[in-house]
Design a protein around this motif. Structure first.
Motif, PDB file in Angstrom:
ATOM      1  N   ASP A  81       3.681  15.070  11.114  1.00 58.13           N
ATOM      2  CA  ASP A  81       3.133  16.420  11.285  1.00 58.13           C
ATOM      3  C   ASP A  81       2.792  17.052   9.939  1.00 58.13           C
ATOM      4  O   ASP A  81       1.724  17.631   9.768  1.00 58.13           O
ATOM      5  CB  ASP A  81       4.120  17.318  12.037  1.00 58.13           C
ATOM      6  CG  ASP A  81       4.329  16.872  13.474  1.00 58.13           C
ATOM      7  OD1 ASP A  81       3.403  16.245  14.046  1.00 58.13           O
ATOM      8  OD2 ASP A  81       5.414  17.134  14.026  1.00 58.13           O
ATOM      9  N   TYR A  82       3.707  16.954   8.989  1.00 57.07           N
ATOM     10  CA  TYR A  82       3.495  17.539   7.671  1.00 57.07           C
ATOM     11  C   TYR A  82       2.947  16.536   6.662  1.00 57.07           C
ATOM     12  O   TYR A  82       2.735  16.875   5.511  1.00 57.07           O
ATOM     13  CB  TYR A  82       4.798  18.152   7.135  1.00 57.07           C
ATOM     14  CG  TYR A  82       5.199  19.380   7.896  1.00 57.07           C
ATOM     15  CD1 TYR A  82       4.534  20.577   7.713  1.00 57.07           C
ATOM     16  CD2 TYR A  82       6.228  19.332   8.824  1.00 57.07           C
ATOM     17  CE1 TYR A  82       4.888  21.706   8.425  1.00 57.07           C
ATOM     18  CE2 TYR A  82       6.595  20.455   9.544  1.00 57.07           C
ATOM     19  CZ  TYR A  82       5.923  21.641   9.349  1.00 57.07           C
ATOM     20  OH  TYR A  82       6.276  22.755  10.062  1.00 57.07           O
ATOM     21  N   ARG A 129       0.825  -1.206   0.000  1.00 57.11           N
ATOM     22  CA  ARG A 129       0.000   0.000   0.000  1.00 57.11           C
ATOM     23  C   ARG A 129       0.861   1.259   0.000  1.00 57.11           C
ATOM     24  O   ARG A 129       0.518   2.260  -0.630  1.00 57.11           O
ATOM     25  CB  ARG A 129      -0.948  -0.006   1.196  1.00 57.11           C
ATOM     26  CG  ARG A 129      -2.026  -1.084   1.063  1.00 57.11           C
ATOM     27  CD  ARG A 129      -2.975  -1.087   2.229  1.00 57.11           C
ATOM     28  NE  ARG A 129      -3.755   0.165   2.225  1.00 57.11           N
ATOM     29  CZ  ARG A 129      -4.235   0.716   3.324  1.00 57.11           C
ATOM     30  NH1 ARG A 129      -4.025   0.161   4.508  1.00 57.11           N
ATOM     31  NH2 ARG A 129      -4.938   1.824   3.253  1.00 57.11           N
ATOM     32  N   LEU A 130       1.988   1.216   0.701  1.00 56.71           N
ATOM     33  CA  LEU A 130       2.900   2.355   0.731  1.00 56.71           C
ATOM     34  C   LEU A 130       3.497   2.597  -0.655  1.00 56.71           C
ATOM     35  O   LEU A 130       3.545   3.739  -1.127  1.00 56.71           O
ATOM     36  CB  LEU A 130       3.999   2.092   1.756  1.00 56.71           C
ATOM     37  CG  LEU A 130       4.972   3.222   2.051  1.00 56.71           C
ATOM     38  CD1 LEU A 130       4.232   4.437   2.589  1.00 56.71           C
ATOM     39  CD2 LEU A 130       6.010   2.760   3.055  1.00 56.71           C
ATOM     40  N   MET A 131       3.928   1.538  -1.313  1.00 55.16           N
ATOM     41  CA  MET A 131       4.499   1.691  -2.649  1.00 55.16           C
ATOM     42  C   MET A 131       3.442   2.180  -3.635  1.00 55.16           C
ATOM     43  O   MET A 131       3.703   3.068  -4.450  1.00 55.16           O
ATOM     44  CB  MET A 131       5.117   0.376  -3.126  1.00 55.16           C
ATOM     45  CG  MET A 131       6.411   0.041  -2.414  1.00 55.16           C
ATOM     46  SD  MET A 131       7.242  -1.418  -3.055  1.00 55.16           S
ATOM     47  CE  MET A 131       6.187  -2.729  -2.457  1.00 55.16           C
ATOM     48  N   TYR A 132       2.245   1.624  -3.552  1.00 54.18           N
ATOM     49  CA  TYR A 132       1.171   2.029  -4.465  1.00 54.18           C
ATOM     50  C   TYR A 132       0.753   3.474  -4.207  1.00 54.18           C
ATOM     51  O   TYR A 132       0.578   4.262  -5.134  1.00 54.18           O
ATOM     52  CB  TYR A 132      -0.032   1.090  -4.304  1.00 54.18           C
ATOM     53  CG  TYR A 132      -1.172   1.424  -5.222  1.00 54.18           C
ATOM     54  CD1 TYR A 132      -1.150   1.043  -6.552  1.00 54.18           C
ATOM     55  CD2 TYR A 132      -2.277   2.138  -4.756  1.00 54.18           C
ATOM     56  CE1 TYR A 132      -2.186   1.357  -7.406  1.00 54.18           C
ATOM     57  CE2 TYR A 132      -3.330   2.455  -5.602  1.00 54.18           C
ATOM     58  CZ  TYR A 132      -3.285   2.065  -6.921  1.00 54.18           C
ATOM     59  OH  TYR A 132      -4.313   2.384  -7.764  1.00 54.18           O
ATOM     60  N   GLY A 133       0.607   3.845  -2.929  1.00 57.94           N
ATOM     61  CA  GLY A 133       0.110   5.165  -2.574  1.00 57.94           C
ATOM     62  C   GLY A 133       1.096   6.301  -2.761  1.00 57.94           C
ATOM     63  O   GLY A 133       0.701   7.464  -2.837  1.00 57.94           O
ATOM     64  N   ARG A 186      13.790  12.838  -2.798  1.00 55.23           N
ATOM     65  CA  ARG A 186      12.530  13.499  -3.111  1.00 55.23           C
ATOM     66  C   ARG A 186      11.586  13.347  -1.925  1.00 55.23           C
ATOM     67  O   ARG A 186      11.824  12.542  -1.032  1.00 55.23           O
ATOM     68  CB  ARG A 186      11.915  12.952  -4.392  1.00 55.23           C
ATOM     69  CG  ARG A 186      11.394  11.529  -4.320  1.00 55.23           C
ATOM     70  CD  ARG A 186      10.846  11.105  -5.696  1.00 55.23           C
ATOM     71  NE  ARG A 186      10.091   9.896  -5.643  1.00 55.23           N
ATOM     72  CZ  ARG A 186      10.587   8.669  -5.624  1.00 55.23           C
ATOM     73  NH1 ARG A 186      11.897   8.501  -5.634  1.00 55.23           N
ATOM     74  NH2 ARG A 186       9.820   7.621  -5.593  1.00 55.23           N
ATOM     75  N   VAL A 187      10.542  14.110  -1.926  1.00 59.35           N
ATOM     76  CA  VAL A 187       9.535  14.060  -0.872  1.00 59.35           C
ATOM     77  C   VAL A 187       8.199  13.727  -1.518  1.00 59.35           C
ATOM     78  O   VAL A 187       7.848  14.294  -2.559  1.00 59.35           O
ATOM     79  CB  VAL A 187       9.444  15.415  -0.126  1.00 59.35           C
ATOM     80  CG1 VAL A 187       8.344  15.393   0.906  1.00 59.35           C
ATOM     81  CG2 VAL A 187      10.782  15.738   0.526  1.00 59.35           C
ATOM     82  N   VAL A 188       7.477  12.783  -0.909  1.00 54.43           N
ATOM     83  CA  VAL A 188       6.164  12.392  -1.423  1.00 54.43           C
ATOM     84  C   VAL A 188       5.130  12.553  -0.315  1.00 54.43           C
ATOM     85  O   VAL A 188       5.459  12.467   0.870  1.00 54.43           O
ATOM     86  CB  VAL A 188       6.168  10.936  -1.945  1.00 54.43           C
ATOM     87  CG1 VAL A 188       7.107  10.785  -3.130  1.00 54.43           C
ATOM     88  CG2 VAL A 188       6.524   9.952  -0.854  1.00 54.43           C
ATOM     89  N   PRO A 189       3.875  12.795  -0.677  1.00 56.36           N
ATOM     90  CA  PRO A 189       2.828  12.895   0.341  1.00 56.36           C
ATOM     91  C   PRO A 189       2.606  11.553   1.030  1.00 56.36           C
ATOM     92  O   PRO A 189       2.712  10.496   0.408  1.00 56.36           O
ATOM     93  CB  PRO A 189       1.583  13.298  -0.440  1.00 56.36           C
ATOM     94  CG  PRO A 189       2.017  13.605  -1.822  1.00 56.36           C
ATOM     95  CD  PRO A 189       3.374  13.026  -2.019  1.00 56.36           C
ATOM     96  N   ILE A 225      -1.474   6.128   7.800  1.00 61.59           N
ATOM     97  CA  ILE A 225      -0.880   6.715   8.999  1.00 61.59           C
ATOM     98  C   ILE A 225      -0.940   5.757  10.186  1.00 61.59           C
ATOM     99  O   ILE A 225       0.074   5.529  10.855  1.00 61.59           O
ATOM    100  CB  ILE A 225      -1.539   8.071   9.319  1.00 61.59           C
ATOM    101  CG1 ILE A 225      -1.121   9.072   8.250  1.00 61.59           C
ATOM    102  CG2 ILE A 225      -1.153   8.556  10.713  1.00 61.59           C
ATOM    103  CD1 ILE A 225      -1.820  10.397   8.330  1.00 61.59           C
ATOM    104  N   ASP A 226      -2.087   5.163  10.452  1.00 62.92           N
ATOM    105  CA  ASP A 226      -2.210   4.231  11.585  1.00 62.92           C
ATOM    106  C   ASP A 226      -1.308   3.013  11.412  1.00 62.92           C
ATOM    107  O   ASP A 226      -0.636   2.586  12.352  1.00 62.92           O
ATOM    108  CB  ASP A 226      -3.656   3.773  11.774  1.00 62.92           C
ATOM    109  CG  ASP A 226      -4.553   4.895  12.290  1.00 62.92           C
ATOM    110  OD1 ASP A 226      -4.021   5.852  12.894  1.00 62.92           O
ATOM    111  OD2 ASP A 226      -5.781   4.801  12.085  1.00 62.92           O
TER     112      ASP A 226
END
Length: 134
Positions: free
Chosen positions: A35-36, A12-16, A50-53, A59-60
């Motif tokens: 936080d961000y 899910r992390l890779m897909y998202g 790089r930074v990704v959302p 999160i949980d």
């Protein structure tokens, strides 16, 4: 989806996020910013950062994974282990991170071996077997 546990979180992390497999495997706790709501991916394709959302739905699960890794780290430190490898830039930026849990990967190698062994038909050995003590 028929996956569960760490497998499900990683997929899910890779897909998202569009993260590649090795980026996910190398992801460190200090790269997660709740936080961000973003994730720093270090030395990705082309050795670029790089930074990704951060997906809200993960999160949980990510916080649960961090609690698991933190407990594992505390046990390792009690046993006289627990130091982590940090790339040069991170080691300079965070000199105490070597012993800190924040420098740990979100998905420890022992967990990854257990996940990947069936994929490769059990060919992958545990670290204990590789060192000759198993």
């Amino acid at each position: 989806m028929h996956l569960s546990g760490v497998n499900r979180v990683m997929i899910r992390l890779m897909y998202g996020t569009g993260m590649r497999i090795m980026e996910c495997v190398r992801l460190r706790i200090l790269d997660l910013d709740f936080d961000y709501r973003h994730i720093a991916i270090r030395e990705g394709k082309g050795k670029k950062d790089r930074v990704v959302p951060m997906p809200e739905t993960l999160i949980d699960d990510l916080q649960k994974q961090i609690r698991f890794v933190t407990q594992l780290h505390e046990k390792d430190m009690e046993a006289g282990f627990g130091s982590v490898f940090l790339p040069d830039a991170l080691a300079r930026k965070f000199p105490t991170a070597e012993k800190s849990c924040a420098g740990n990967t979100c998905f420890p190698p022992a967990v990854l071996l257990r996940i990947l062994a069936p994929v490769f038909g059990g060919v992958i050995m545990s670290t204990r077997q590789l060192s000759g003590s198993g």
